[in-house]
Design a protein around this motif. Structure first.
Motif, PDB file in Angstrom:
ATOM      1  N   GLU A   1       8.543   6.090   5.034  1.00  0.00           N
ATOM      2  CA  GLU A   1       8.367   7.265   4.181  1.00  0.00           C
ATOM      3  C   GLU A   1       9.410   7.135   3.081  1.00  0.00           C
ATOM      4  N   THR A   2       8.970   7.251   1.821  1.00  0.00           N
ATOM      5  CA  THR A   2       9.850   6.854   0.714  1.00  0.00           C
ATOM      6  C   THR A   2       9.844   7.895  -0.408  1.00  0.00           C
ATOM      7  N   VAL A   3      11.004   8.095  -0.977  1.00  0.00           N
ATOM      8  CA  VAL A   3      11.131   9.003  -2.122  1.00  0.00           C
ATOM      9  C   VAL A   3      10.407   8.377  -3.315  1.00  0.00           C
ATOM     10  N   PRO A   4       9.588   9.167  -4.023  1.00  0.00           N
ATOM     11  CA  PRO A   4       8.849   8.595  -5.146  1.00  0.00           C
ATOM     12  C   PRO A   4       9.766   8.094  -6.255  1.00  0.00           C
ATOM     13  N   VAL A   5       9.407   6.964  -6.817  1.00  0.00           N
ATOM     14  CA  VAL A   5      10.178   6.364  -7.913  1.00  0.00           C
ATOM     15  C   VAL A   5       9.339   6.493  -9.187  1.00  0.00           C
ATOM     16  N   GLY A   6       9.912   7.102 -10.201  1.00  0.00           N
ATOM     17  CA  GLY A   6       9.230   7.194 -11.501  1.00  0.00           C
ATOM     18  C   GLY A   6       8.023   8.101 -11.505  1.00  0.00           C
TER      19      GLY A   6
ATOM     20  N   GLU B   1      12.247  -4.844  -7.917  1.00  0.00           N
ATOM     21  CA  GLU B   1      13.220  -3.742  -7.997  1.00  0.00           C
ATOM     22  C   GLU B   1      12.806  -2.551  -7.132  1.00  0.00           C
ATOM     23  N   ARG B   2      11.793  -2.738  -6.277  1.00  0.00           N
ATOM     24  CA  ARG B   2      11.242  -1.620  -5.517  1.00  0.00           C
ATOM     25  C   ARG B   2      11.633  -1.717  -4.037  1.00  0.00           C
ATOM     26  N   PRO B   3      12.526  -0.819  -3.597  1.00  0.00           N
ATOM     27  CA  PRO B   3      12.931  -0.853  -2.189  1.00  0.00           C
ATOM     28  C   PRO B   3      11.756  -0.630  -1.241  1.00  0.00           C
ATOM     29  N   PHE B   4      10.771   0.164  -1.672  1.00  0.00           N
ATOM     30  CA  PHE B   4       9.631   0.465  -0.799  1.00  0.00           C
ATOM     31  C   PHE B   4       8.669  -0.714  -0.668  1.00  0.00           C
ATOM     32  N   VAL B   5       8.891  -1.773  -1.454  1.00  0.00           N
ATOM     33  CA  VAL B   5       8.154  -3.035  -1.284  1.00  0.00           C
ATOM     34  C   VAL B   5       9.037  -4.053  -0.547  1.00  0.00           C
TER      35      VAL B   5
ATOM     36  N   ASP C   1       6.700  12.718  -1.127  1.00  0.00           N
ATOM     37  CA  ASP C   1       7.124  11.395  -0.673  1.00  0.00           C
ATOM     38  C   ASP C   1       5.899  10.523  -0.362  1.00  0.00           C
ATOM     39  N   PHE C   2       6.117   9.220  -0.453  1.00  0.00           N
ATOM     40  CA  PHE C   2       5.058   8.256  -0.141  1.00  0.00           C
ATOM     41  C   PHE C   2       5.133   7.805   1.309  1.00  0.00           C
ATOM     42  N   ILE C   3       3.982   7.422   1.834  1.00  0.00           N
ATOM     43  CA  ILE C   3       3.909   6.529   2.989  1.00  0.00           C
ATOM     44  C   ILE C   3       3.639   5.140   2.414  1.00  0.00           C
ATOM     45  N   ASN C   4       4.492   4.159   2.769  1.00  0.00           N
ATOM     46  CA  ASN C   4       4.348   2.793   2.249  1.00  0.00           C
ATOM     47  C   ASN C   4       4.327   1.765   3.373  1.00  0.00           C
ATOM     48  N   VAL C   5       3.504   0.747   3.205  1.00  0.00           N
ATOM     49  CA  VAL C   5       3.547  -0.435   4.068  1.00  0.00           C
ATOM     50  C   VAL C   5       3.281  -1.668   3.217  1.00  0.00           C
TER      51      VAL C   5
ATOM     52  N   LYS D   1       0.198   8.025 -15.453  1.00  0.00           N
ATOM     53  CA  LYS D   1       1.030   6.978 -14.831  1.00  0.00           C
ATOM     54  C   LYS D   1       1.839   7.578 -13.684  1.00  0.00           C
ATOM     55  N   ASN D   2       1.753   6.926 -12.522  1.00  0.00           N
ATOM     56  CA  ASN D   2       2.519   7.305 -11.322  1.00  0.00           C
ATOM     57  C   ASN D   2       2.184   8.696 -10.785  1.00  0.00           C
ATOM     58  N   ASP D   3       1.069   9.275 -11.248  1.00  0.00           N
ATOM     59  CA  ASP D   3       0.644  10.560 -10.675  1.00  0.00           C
ATOM     60  C   ASP D   3       0.328  10.378  -9.193  1.00  0.00           C
ATOM     61  N   PRO D   4       0.432  11.474  -8.403  1.00  0.00           N
ATOM     62  CA  PRO D   4       0.117  11.366  -6.979  1.00  0.00           C
ATOM     63  C   PRO D   4      -1.241  10.708  -6.745  1.00  0.00           C
ATOM     64  N   ARG D   5      -1.283   9.861  -5.730  1.00  0.00           N
ATOM     65  CA  ARG D   5      -2.522   9.128  -5.450  1.00  0.00           C
ATOM     66  C   ARG D   5      -2.774   9.038  -3.948  1.00  0.00           C
ATOM     67  N   THR D   6      -4.086   9.154  -3.594  1.00  0.00           N
ATOM     68  CA  THR D   6      -4.463   9.043  -2.179  1.00  0.00           C
ATOM     69  C   THR D   6      -4.191   7.644  -1.649  1.00  0.00           C
ATOM     70  N   LEU D   7      -4.413   6.621  -2.514  1.00  0.00           N
ATOM     71  CA  LEU D   7      -4.149   5.251  -2.064  1.00  0.00           C
ATOM     72  C   LEU D   7      -3.936   4.326  -3.263  1.00  0.00           C
ATOM     73  N   ASP D   8      -2.866   3.560  -3.162  1.00  0.00           N
ATOM     74  CA  ASP D   8      -2.558   2.538  -4.154  1.00  0.00           C
ATOM     75  C   ASP D   8      -2.455   1.215  -3.397  1.00  0.00           C
ATOM     76  N   VAL D   9      -3.123   0.196  -3.882  1.00  0.00           N
ATOM     77  CA  VAL D   9      -3.026  -1.138  -3.266  1.00  0.00           C
ATOM     78  C   VAL D   9      -2.635  -2.123  -4.358  1.00  0.00           C
ATOM     79  N   ASP D  10      -1.411  -2.607  -4.302  1.00  0.00           N
ATOM     80  CA  ASP D  10      -0.916  -3.524  -5.333  1.00  0.00           C
ATOM     81  C   ASP D  10      -0.826  -4.940  -4.787  1.00  0.00           C
ATOM     82  N   LEU D  11      -1.154  -5.900  -5.646  1.00  0.00           N
ATOM     83  CA  LEU D  11      -0.942  -7.317  -5.317  1.00  0.00           C
ATOM     84  C   LEU D  11       0.473  -7.678  -5.747  1.00  0.00           C
TER      85      LEU D  11
ATOM     86  N   LEU E   1       0.845  -1.196   0.000  1.00  0.00           N
ATOM     87  CA  LEU E   1       0.000   0.000   0.000  1.00  0.00           C
ATOM     88  C   LEU E   1       0.877   1.241   0.000  1.00  0.00           C
ATOM     89  N   GLY E   2       0.431   2.256  -0.727  1.00  0.00           N
ATOM     90  CA  GLY E   2       1.185   3.505  -0.772  1.00  0.00           C
ATOM     91  C   GLY E   2       0.255   4.695  -0.934  1.00  0.00           C
ATOM     92  N   SER E   3       0.697   5.837  -0.409  1.00  0.00           N
ATOM     93  CA  SER E   3      -0.066   7.081  -0.564  1.00  0.00           C
ATOM     94  C   SER E   3       0.900   8.245  -0.628  1.00  0.00           C
TER      95      SER E   3
HETATM   96  N1  LIG Z   1       8.274   5.612  -3.241  1.00  0.00           N
HETATM   97  C1  LIG Z   1       7.297   5.117  -4.021  1.00  0.00           C
HETATM   98  N2  LIG Z   1       7.351   5.296  -5.350  1.00  0.00           N
HETATM   99  C2  LIG Z   1       6.360   4.785  -6.133  1.00  0.00           C
HETATM  100  C3  LIG Z   1       5.285   4.075  -5.557  1.00  0.00           C
HETATM  101  C4  LIG Z   1       5.255   3.908  -4.151  1.00  0.00           C
HETATM  102  O1  LIG Z   1       4.317   3.277  -3.583  1.00  0.00           O
HETATM  103  N3  LIG Z   1       6.270   4.432  -3.412  1.00  0.00           N
HETATM  104  N4  LIG Z   1       4.324   3.533  -6.363  1.00  0.00           N
HETATM  105  C5  LIG Z   1       4.400   3.644  -7.650  1.00  0.00           C
HETATM  106  C6  LIG Z   1       3.377   3.008  -8.518  1.00  0.00           C
HETATM  107  O2  LIG Z   1       2.715   2.013  -7.869  1.00  0.00           O
HETATM  108  C7  LIG Z   1       5.446   4.404  -8.343  1.00  0.00           C
HETATM  109  N5  LIG Z   1       6.430   4.942  -7.457  1.00  0.00           N
END
Ligand SMILES: Nc1nc2c(c(=O)[nH]1)N=C(CO)CN2
Ligand SMILES: Nc1ncnc2c1ncn2[C@@H]1O[C@H](COP(=O)(O)OP(=O)(O)OP(=O)(O)O)[C@@H](O)[C@H]1O
Length: 187
Positions: free
Chosen positions: A63-68, A142-146, A75-79, A110-120, A29-31
């Protein structure tokens, strides 16, 4: 006369009775828009409220720097969350999208700011590749925030076809992610 069913005997009814295996799924999850932590907290609570979904574990908050993402994105909040579920992967995806919508997700660029993202990220060892769902998530490895929050709660985590999370996390740059010790997701 009523017969007591023998639980050890598989018969035609058992095989066709709609029973599905329990699988462990990993969700990320990310916001980075609006009340970021509240949206992530609410998203986890909504997942926990889902029939046939049991939340097993929730990671620390990062708390994570946005990627892409577009320049200027916050910045995102991620869990990361581990769940046990008997839902089909597509029903679980539909639930993730509904939870995003409930927290005001707008689908812009694509990758625009979002209130909530839930990825499987993974669902057991299921592989999927259709118009609506790709499993494992094609960019998770390849995603450190995951990877980092996932490893925090599941040291044996694995992305089928990619490797163990504990190994994958060593190959990514984790300098852009910071643990928020002051925040905790409550169930
Ligand atoms: N730090 C961070 N960067 C992102 C994130 C995210 O959750 N955290 N999600 C994305 C698309 O799902 C793209 N970039
Ligand atoms: N494993 C998956 N988890 C979530 N959505 C997926 C997955 N595989 C495919 N999708 C599809 O991706 C679509 C767009 O998702 P979304 O806009 O949230 O992407 P994103 O999270 O911003 O980007 P990324 O896919 O890089 O994480 C969803 O409607 C869904 O059908």
């Amino acid at each position: 006369m009523t017969e007591t069913p023998n639980p050890f005997e598989l018969d035609a009814d058992t095989m066709t009775g709609g029973m599905r295996p329990i699988r462990q799924a990993v969700l990320a999850l990310g916001s980075n828009l609006g009340e970021r932590f509240n949206s992530v907290q609410g998203g986890v609570a909504a997942l926990a409220d889902t029939p046939e979904v049991t939340v097993v574990s929730v990671s620390p908050v990062y708390e994570t720097v946005p990627v892409g993402a577009p320049p200027g994105s916050r910045d995102f909040i991620n869990v990361v969350v581990l769940v046990d579920t008997t839902l089909t992967v597509h029903t679980l995806l539909d639930r993730c999208l509904a939870v995003e919508d409930a927290f005001g997700r707008e689908r812009l660029g694509k990758n625009d700011p979002r209130t909530l993202d839930v990825d499987l990220i993974v669902v057991g060892d299921r592989v999927a590749h259709d118009d609506s769902l790709v499993l494992p998530h094609p960019r998770a490895h390849e995603r450190p925030f995951v990877l980092q929050p996932w490893m925090d709660i599941d040291i044996e985590g694995e992305i089928p076809g990619k490797g163990f999370v504990a190994d994958l996390v060593r190959d990514v740059d984790t300098s852009g992610i910071k643990r928020r010790e002051d925040l905790e997701i409550l169930l």
